[in-house]
Write a protein that holds these residues in place. Structure first.
Motif, mmCIF file in Angstrom:
data_model
loop_
_atom_site.group_PDB
_atom_site.id
_atom_site.type_symbol
_atom_site.label_atom_id
_atom_site.label_comp_id
_atom_site.label_asym_id
_atom_site.label_seq_id
_atom_site.Cartn_x
_atom_site.Cartn_y
_atom_site.Cartn_z
ATOM 1 N N MET A 18 0.829 -1.215 0.000
ATOM 2 C CA MET A 18 0.000 0.000 0.000
ATOM 3 C C MET A 18 0.859 1.258 0.000
ATOM 4 O O MET A 18 0.560 2.225 -0.702
ATOM 5 C CB MET A 18 -0.924 0.028 1.217
ATOM 6 C CG MET A 18 -2.098 -0.883 1.124
ATOM 7 S SD MET A 18 -3.168 -0.600 2.562
ATOM 8 C CE MET A 18 -4.684 -1.231 1.885
ATOM 9 N N ILE A 19 1.899 1.257 0.789
ATOM 10 C CA ILE A 19 2.783 2.424 0.885
ATOM 11 C C ILE A 19 3.495 2.668 -0.440
ATOM 12 O O ILE A 19 3.544 3.797 -0.933
ATOM 13 C CB ILE A 19 3.790 2.244 2.037
ATOM 14 C CG1 ILE A 19 3.041 2.251 3.364
ATOM 15 C CG2 ILE A 19 4.876 3.310 2.007
ATOM 16 C CD1 ILE A 19 3.830 1.712 4.529
ATOM 17 N N LEU A 20 4.023 1.617 -1.034
ATOM 18 C CA LEU A 20 4.730 1.777 -2.305
ATOM 19 C C LEU A 20 3.782 2.188 -3.423
ATOM 20 O O LEU A 20 4.120 3.057 -4.238
ATOM 21 C CB LEU A 20 5.480 0.493 -2.659
ATOM 22 C CG LEU A 20 6.592 0.105 -1.676
ATOM 23 C CD1 LEU A 20 7.253 -1.192 -2.112
ATOM 24 C CD2 LEU A 20 7.616 1.220 -1.526
ATOM 25 N N THR A 23 2.843 5.868 -2.878
ATOM 26 C CA THR A 23 3.990 6.727 -3.174
ATOM 27 C C THR A 23 4.214 6.827 -4.675
ATOM 28 O O THR A 23 4.463 7.911 -5.206
ATOM 29 C CB THR A 23 5.259 6.198 -2.463
ATOM 30 O OG1 THR A 23 4.996 6.099 -1.062
ATOM 31 C CG2 THR A 23 6.444 7.116 -2.701
ATOM 32 N N GLU A 24 4.102 5.707 -5.378
ATOM 33 C CA GLU A 24 4.235 5.737 -6.842
ATOM 34 C C GLU A 24 3.170 6.621 -7.472
ATOM 35 O O GLU A 24 3.472 7.424 -8.359
ATOM 36 C CB GLU A 24 4.147 4.322 -7.416
ATOM 37 C CG GLU A 24 5.417 3.534 -7.256
ATOM 38 C CD GLU A 24 5.381 2.207 -8.003
ATOM 39 O OE1 GLU A 24 4.613 2.073 -8.974
ATOM 40 O OE2 GLU A 24 6.139 1.312 -7.606
ATOM 41 N N GLU A 25 1.927 6.486 -7.012
ATOM 42 C CA GLU A 25 0.844 7.310 -7.552
ATOM 43 C C GLU A 25 1.142 8.797 -7.326
ATOM 44 O O GLU A 25 0.969 9.621 -8.227
ATOM 45 C CB GLU A 25 -0.481 6.940 -6.892
ATOM 46 C CG GLU A 25 -1.638 7.813 -7.350
ATOM 47 C CD GLU A 25 -2.914 7.599 -6.563
ATOM 48 O OE1 GLU A 25 -3.988 7.866 -7.155
ATOM 49 O OE2 GLU A 25 -2.863 7.188 -5.378
ATOM 50 N N LEU A 26 1.595 9.133 -6.132
ATOM 51 C CA LEU A 26 1.906 10.523 -5.820
ATOM 52 C C LEU A 26 3.015 11.047 -6.731
ATOM 53 O O LEU A 26 2.896 12.131 -7.299
ATOM 54 C CB LEU A 26 2.305 10.646 -4.343
ATOM 55 C CG LEU A 26 2.688 12.039 -3.856
ATOM 56 C CD1 LEU A 26 1.554 13.037 -4.065
ATOM 57 C CD2 LEU A 26 3.107 11.989 -2.396
ATOM 58 N N PHE A 27 4.084 10.267 -6.893
ATOM 59 C CA PHE A 27 5.189 10.732 -7.732
ATOM 60 C C PHE A 27 4.808 10.800 -9.208
ATOM 61 O O PHE A 27 5.193 11.745 -9.893
ATOM 62 C CB PHE A 27 6.449 9.887 -7.517
ATOM 63 C CG PHE A 27 7.245 10.381 -6.353
ATOM 64 C CD1 PHE A 27 8.062 11.480 -6.471
ATOM 65 C CD2 PHE A 27 7.135 9.768 -5.120
ATOM 66 C CE1 PHE A 27 8.772 11.969 -5.394
ATOM 67 C CE2 PHE A 27 7.835 10.240 -4.030
ATOM 68 C CZ PHE A 27 8.659 11.341 -4.170
ATOM 69 N N SER A 58 10.712 5.782 -0.181
ATOM 70 C CA SER A 58 11.648 6.045 -1.278
ATOM 71 C C SER A 58 11.926 4.810 -2.123
ATOM 72 O O SER A 58 12.359 4.924 -3.272
ATOM 73 C CB SER A 58 12.963 6.608 -0.741
ATOM 74 O OG SER A 58 13.576 5.673 0.120
ATOM 75 N N LYS A 59 11.650 3.637 -1.593
ATOM 76 C CA LYS A 59 11.842 2.402 -2.360
ATOM 77 C C LYS A 59 11.023 2.439 -3.653
ATOM 78 O O LYS A 59 11.425 1.873 -4.668
ATOM 79 C CB LYS A 59 11.443 1.193 -1.513
ATOM 80 C CG LYS A 59 11.669 -0.138 -2.183
ATOM 81 C CD LYS A 59 11.314 -1.288 -1.251
ATOM 82 C CE LYS A 59 11.516 -2.622 -1.938
ATOM 83 N NZ LYS A 59 11.159 -3.751 -1.054
ATOM 84 N N LYS A 86 -1.208 8.012 9.059
ATOM 85 C CA LYS A 86 -0.823 7.204 7.888
ATOM 86 C C LYS A 86 -0.625 8.082 6.658
ATOM 87 O O LYS A 86 -1.147 7.831 5.581
ATOM 88 C CB LYS A 86 -1.841 6.099 7.648
ATOM 89 C CG LYS A 86 -1.869 5.081 8.774
ATOM 90 C CD LYS A 86 -2.822 3.952 8.477
ATOM 91 C CE LYS A 86 -2.856 2.968 9.615
ATOM 92 N NZ LYS A 86 -3.470 3.486 10.836
ATOM 93 N N CYS A 87 0.163 9.113 6.856
ATOM 94 C CA CYS A 87 0.387 10.123 5.816
ATOM 95 C C CYS A 87 1.845 10.108 5.338
ATOM 96 O O CYS A 87 2.772 10.007 6.149
ATOM 97 C CB CYS A 87 0.026 11.501 6.365
ATOM 98 S SG CYS A 87 0.104 12.817 5.148
ATOM 99 N N ILE A 88 2.001 10.214 4.041
ATOM 100 C CA ILE A 88 3.310 10.294 3.389
ATOM 101 C C ILE A 88 3.393 11.678 2.758
ATOM 102 O O ILE A 88 2.530 12.050 1.959
ATOM 103 C CB ILE A 88 3.446 9.212 2.297
ATOM 104 C CG1 ILE A 88 3.244 7.824 2.885
ATOM 105 C CG2 ILE A 88 4.793 9.335 1.578
ATOM 106 C CD1 ILE A 88 2.936 6.748 1.857
ATOM 107 N N ARG A 89 4.410 12.442 3.132
ATOM 108 C CA ARG A 89 4.593 13.792 2.582
ATOM 109 C C ARG A 89 5.914 13.849 1.825
ATOM 110 O O ARG A 89 6.891 13.204 2.225
ATOM 111 C CB ARG A 89 4.612 14.821 3.704
ATOM 112 C CG ARG A 89 3.301 14.996 4.435
ATOM 113 C CD ARG A 89 3.500 15.940 5.624
ATOM 114 N NE ARG A 89 2.281 16.296 6.294
ATOM 115 C CZ ARG A 89 1.746 15.615 7.301
ATOM 116 N NH1 ARG A 89 2.326 14.518 7.746
ATOM 117 N NH2 ARG A 89 0.626 16.023 7.868
ATOM 118 N N VAL A 90 5.941 14.637 0.761
ATOM 119 C CA VAL A 90 7.175 14.799 -0.005
ATOM 120 C C VAL A 90 7.466 16.273 -0.242
ATOM 121 O O VAL A 90 6.555 17.099 -0.306
ATOM 122 C CB VAL A 90 7.136 14.059 -1.366
ATOM 123 C CG1 VAL A 90 6.864 12.591 -1.175
ATOM 124 C CG2 VAL A 90 6.138 14.669 -2.305
#
Length: 122
Positions: A18-20, A23-27, A58-59, A86-90
């Protein structure tokens, strides 16, 4: 000039896949919306809330062509009470001629609450 490009997303569970995927969708969205060429990226910070521990986000960048040499730092967000979980920020530091108001910051899933002023469609 170096500009900051911000983005954030959330996941429902602390699971690697889920995390990967998130993250891919966001990038993918950040790259598309801002025409980002990795050779113009000075550095990239990724932070996660303390409830994300199963994988470094980052993976996900290993699947992106030409991002191999971009310096990336993973870190943990300050655990502010009642903050979005459960938040990922960039934060991408990008060499660009774009004006500040031309940068497209991207907030997906439940992260839209972080910057409604940037996520509302005009």
């Amino acid at each position: 000039m170096i500009r900051g490009v911000r983005g954030a997303t959330t996941v429902e569970k602390d699971e690697e896949s889920m995390i990967l995927s998130a993250t891919e969708e966001l990038f993918h969205t950040l790259i598309k919306e801002n025409s980002i060429d990795p050779s113009q990226v000075a550095s990239l910070f990724i932070s996660v809330t303390p409830d994300i521990r199963s994988v470094f986000p980052s993976k996900a960048l290993r699947n992106f062509k030409d991002w191999k040499y971009v310096p990336i730092m993973n870190m943990q967000e300050i655990p502010v009470e009642n903050s979005l979980q459960k938040c990922i920020r960039v934060m991408i530091h990008l060499n660009t001629d774009s004006a500040q108001q031309e940068i497209h910051h991207v907030y997906l899933n439940r992260a839209t609450v972080l910057r409604p002023d940037l996520t509302e469609k005009e």
